[in-house]
Design an enzyme around this catalytic site. Structure first.
Site, PDB file in Angstrom:
ATOM      1  N   SER A   8      36.844  34.277  27.538  1.00  0.00           N
ATOM      2  CA  SER A   8      37.409  34.862  28.760  1.00  0.00           C
ATOM      3  C   SER A   8      38.201  33.811  29.521  1.00  0.00           C
ATOM      4  O   SER A   8      37.684  32.735  29.835  1.00  0.00           O
ATOM      5  CB  SER A   8      36.274  35.393  29.631  1.00  0.00           C
ATOM      6  OG  SER A   8      36.743  35.592  30.951  1.00  0.00           O
ATOM      7  N   HIS A  31      40.192  37.242  25.855  1.00  0.00           N
ATOM      8  CA  HIS A  31      39.701  38.245  26.803  1.00  0.00           C
ATOM      9  C   HIS A  31      40.351  37.970  28.165  1.00  0.00           C
ATOM     10  O   HIS A  31      40.143  36.905  28.756  1.00  0.00           O
ATOM     11  CB  HIS A  31      38.182  38.144  26.875  1.00  0.00           C
ATOM     12  CG  HIS A  31      37.525  39.157  27.742  1.00  0.00           C
ATOM     13  ND1 HIS A  31      37.197  40.429  27.314  1.00  0.00           N
ATOM     14  CD2 HIS A  31      37.126  39.098  29.037  1.00  0.00           C
ATOM     15  CE1 HIS A  31      36.610  41.091  28.299  1.00  0.00           C
ATOM     16  NE2 HIS A  31      36.565  40.308  29.373  1.00  0.00           N
ATOM     17  N   ASP A  33      40.725  39.019  31.909  1.00  0.00           N
ATOM     18  CA  ASP A  33      40.029  39.761  32.965  1.00  0.00           C
ATOM     19  C   ASP A  33      40.959  40.093  34.128  1.00  0.00           C
ATOM     20  O   ASP A  33      41.455  39.209  34.820  1.00  0.00           O
ATOM     21  CB  ASP A  33      38.852  38.929  33.494  1.00  0.00           C
ATOM     22  CG  ASP A  33      37.666  38.955  32.555  1.00  0.00           C
ATOM     23  OD1 ASP A  33      37.194  40.068  32.234  1.00  0.00           O
ATOM     24  OD2 ASP A  33      37.209  37.872  32.139  1.00  0.00           O
ATOM     25  N   MET A  35      41.192  41.980  37.741  1.00  0.00           N
ATOM     26  CA  MET A  35      40.361  42.474  38.853  1.00  0.00           C
ATOM     27  C   MET A  35      41.259  42.766  40.045  1.00  0.00           C
ATOM     28  O   MET A  35      42.209  42.019  40.304  1.00  0.00           O
ATOM     29  CB  MET A  35      39.330  41.422  39.256  1.00  0.00           C
ATOM     30  CG  MET A  35      38.447  40.966  38.104  1.00  0.00           C
ATOM     31  SD  MET A  35      37.152  39.854  38.686  1.00  0.00           S
ATOM     32  CE  MET A  35      36.458  39.319  37.126  1.00  0.00           C
ATOM     33  N   HIS A  64      40.684  43.403  29.891  1.00  0.00           N
ATOM     34  CA  HIS A  64      39.497  44.032  30.484  1.00  0.00           C
ATOM     35  C   HIS A  64      39.848  44.404  31.916  1.00  0.00           C
ATOM     36  O   HIS A  64      39.916  43.534  32.794  1.00  0.00           O
ATOM     37  CB  HIS A  64      38.316  43.045  30.418  1.00  0.00           C
ATOM     38  CG  HIS A  64      37.062  43.567  31.057  1.00  0.00           C
ATOM     39  ND1 HIS A  64      36.000  42.757  31.394  1.00  0.00           N
ATOM     40  CD2 HIS A  64      36.700  44.827  31.430  1.00  0.00           C
ATOM     41  CE1 HIS A  64      35.041  43.486  31.942  1.00  0.00           C
ATOM     42  NE2 HIS A  64      35.441  44.737  31.996  1.00  0.00           N
ATOM     43  N   MET A  66      39.155  45.636  35.307  1.00  0.00           N
ATOM     44  CA  MET A  66      38.154  45.933  36.335  1.00  0.00           C
ATOM     45  C   MET A  66      38.918  46.356  37.583  1.00  0.00           C
ATOM     46  O   MET A  66      38.911  45.683  38.617  1.00  0.00           O
ATOM     47  CB  MET A  66      37.273  44.693  36.573  1.00  0.00           C
ATOM     48  CG  MET A  66      36.315  44.447  35.406  1.00  0.00           C
ATOM     49  SD  MET A  66      35.686  42.758  35.368  1.00  0.00           S
ATOM     50  CE  MET A  66      37.039  41.942  34.531  1.00  0.00           C
ATOM     51  N   MET A 135      28.580  45.980  29.625  1.00  0.00           N
ATOM     52  CA  MET A 135      28.539  44.821  30.540  1.00  0.00           C
ATOM     53  C   MET A 135      27.110  44.314  30.636  1.00  0.00           C
ATOM     54  O   MET A 135      26.176  45.089  30.890  1.00  0.00           O
ATOM     55  CB  MET A 135      29.033  45.203  31.936  1.00  0.00           C
ATOM     56  CG  MET A 135      30.537  45.456  32.047  1.00  0.00           C
ATOM     57  SD  MET A 135      31.595  44.083  31.528  1.00  0.00           S
ATOM     58  CE  MET A 135      31.082  42.771  32.657  1.00  0.00           C
ATOM     59  N   ASP A 173      29.673  41.513  27.430  1.00  0.00           N
ATOM     60  CA  ASP A 173      30.433  40.613  28.308  1.00  0.00           C
ATOM     61  C   ASP A 173      29.548  40.233  29.486  1.00  0.00           C
ATOM     62  O   ASP A 173      29.095  41.102  30.234  1.00  0.00           O
ATOM     63  CB  ASP A 173      31.702  41.351  28.784  1.00  0.00           C
ATOM     64  CG  ASP A 173      32.587  40.500  29.686  1.00  0.00           C
ATOM     65  OD1 ASP A 173      32.305  39.297  29.857  1.00  0.00           O
ATOM     66  OD2 ASP A 173      33.569  41.055  30.223  1.00  0.00           O
TER      67      ASP A 173
HETATM   68  C1  DX5 Z   1      32.925  39.174  34.509  1.00  0.00           C
HETATM   69  C2  DX5 Z   1      33.984  39.138  33.436  1.00  0.00           C
HETATM   70  C3  DX5 Z   1      33.643  38.285  32.287  1.00  0.00           C
HETATM   71  C4  DX5 Z   1      33.371  36.829  32.628  1.00  0.00           C
HETATM   72  C5  DX5 Z   1      32.277  36.369  31.708  1.00  0.00           C
HETATM   73  O1  DX5 Z   1      33.100  40.253  35.312  1.00  0.00           O
HETATM   74  O2  DX5 Z   1      34.249  40.433  32.940  1.00  0.00           O
HETATM   75  O3  DX5 Z   1      34.576  38.402  31.230  1.00  0.00           O
HETATM   76  O4  DX5 Z   1      34.474  35.988  32.481  1.00  0.00           O
HETATM   77  O5  DX5 Z   1      31.915  35.084  32.044  1.00  0.00           O
HETATM   78  P1  DX5 Z   1      30.581  34.415  31.492  1.00  0.00           P
HETATM   79  O6  DX5 Z   1      30.699  34.388  29.994  1.00  0.00           O
HETATM   80  O7  DX5 Z   1      30.622  33.063  32.104  1.00  0.00           O
HETATM   81  O8  DX5 Z   1      29.430  35.248  31.953  1.00  0.00           O
HETATM   82 ZN    ZN Z   2      35.442  40.566  31.096  1.00  0.00          ZN
END
Ligand code: DX5
Ligand code: ZN
Length: 220
Positions: A8, A31, A33, A35, A64, A66, A135, A173
């Site tokens: 990620s 990956h 992310d 948000m 991903h 969010m 998740m 994840d």
């Molecule tokens: C959290 C993200 C993850 C995050 C995971 O909401 O979706 O992808 O980066 O990080 P670790 O592996 O450190 O838990």
């Molecule tokens: Zn993620």
């Protein structure tokens, strides 16, 4: 397909993304992310950044999302260059419709479940999806503790995929590390996101390989 590791970028240095991606060249996926500060209480990057990352990354990118209004946004990320788009079930009006749109655009269609969302939400519909993301933390931040009580969801999905004879990828994840990846693999997971475990390692590419090996051996 075997076990796949998806680092990620949330744990990467955002001022140096290209070189940070080069540090995980052994990864199967990147990956990414996204948000929006509404669906989760954090804000990251979006479409214009994904567009450049997809051009420079040597591996395919899974976005991903969010973010709210997945119905509108998920196809935009496919058009911007993601090879897989993972949207949240909780942010979607028509999850199967989104998956249909994504597949039409030639990308993998993936749906994510927050910890509070029961797996039954998608269990009868898995054929519409190429991957389900379970998740294992509340989405929003890297570096949180793994929630082992999510693993029965993984096992239920694996069983459903087997009885439907559907080649479903099952991803987790949140909190995936050397300490948690083996039990997760044994539960039926085959795609593992890892942020802090990979980018916190002295050699991130070697850590990706070590995690993949642990998962592969545990699942045997
Ligand atoms: C959290 C993200 C993850 C995050 C995971 O909401 O979706 O992808 O980066 O990080 P670790 O592996 O450190 O838990
Ligand atoms: Zn993620």
């Amino acid at each position: 397909m075997g076990m796949q590791i998806a680092p990620s970028i949330l744990s990467a240095d955002f001022a140096n993304l290209e070189s940070e991606i080069a540090k995980v060249s052994t990864a199967d996926w990147l990956h990414f992310d996204v948000m929006d500060g509404h669906f989760v209480p954090n804000l990251t990057v979006g479409l214009p950044v994904l567009e450049r990352i997809a051009q420079v990354a040597p591996m395919p990118v899974d976005a991903h999302l969010m973010i709210e209004d997945a119905d509108h946004w998920a196809p935009r990320y496919a058009e911007a260059g993601a090879s897989s788009v993972t949207f949240h079930y909780e942010a979607a009006k028509d999850p199967k419709g989104i998956a249909r749109d994504l597949r039409k655009l030639g990308v993998r269609a993936s749906v994510a479940l927050k910890p509070g969302t029961p797996v039954e939400a998608v269990l009868d519909d898995i054929k519409h999806f190429d991957m389900v993301l379970v998740m294992t933390v509340e989405p929003g931040f890297g570096g949180q503790s793994f929630m082992p009580d999510m693993l029965p969801k993984v096992t239920a999905l694996r069983k459903a995929a087997e009885s439907a004879q559907h080649d479903l990828w099952i991803e987790t994840d949140g909190g995936i590390s050397r300490d948690t990846i083996e039990e997760t693999a044994r539960a039926g997971c085959d795609v593992f996101v890892a942020g802090s475990a990979v980018y916190g390692a002295a050699d991130p590419s070697a850590e990706v390989n070590a995690l993949r090996d642990l998962a592969a051996h545990a699942a045997k």
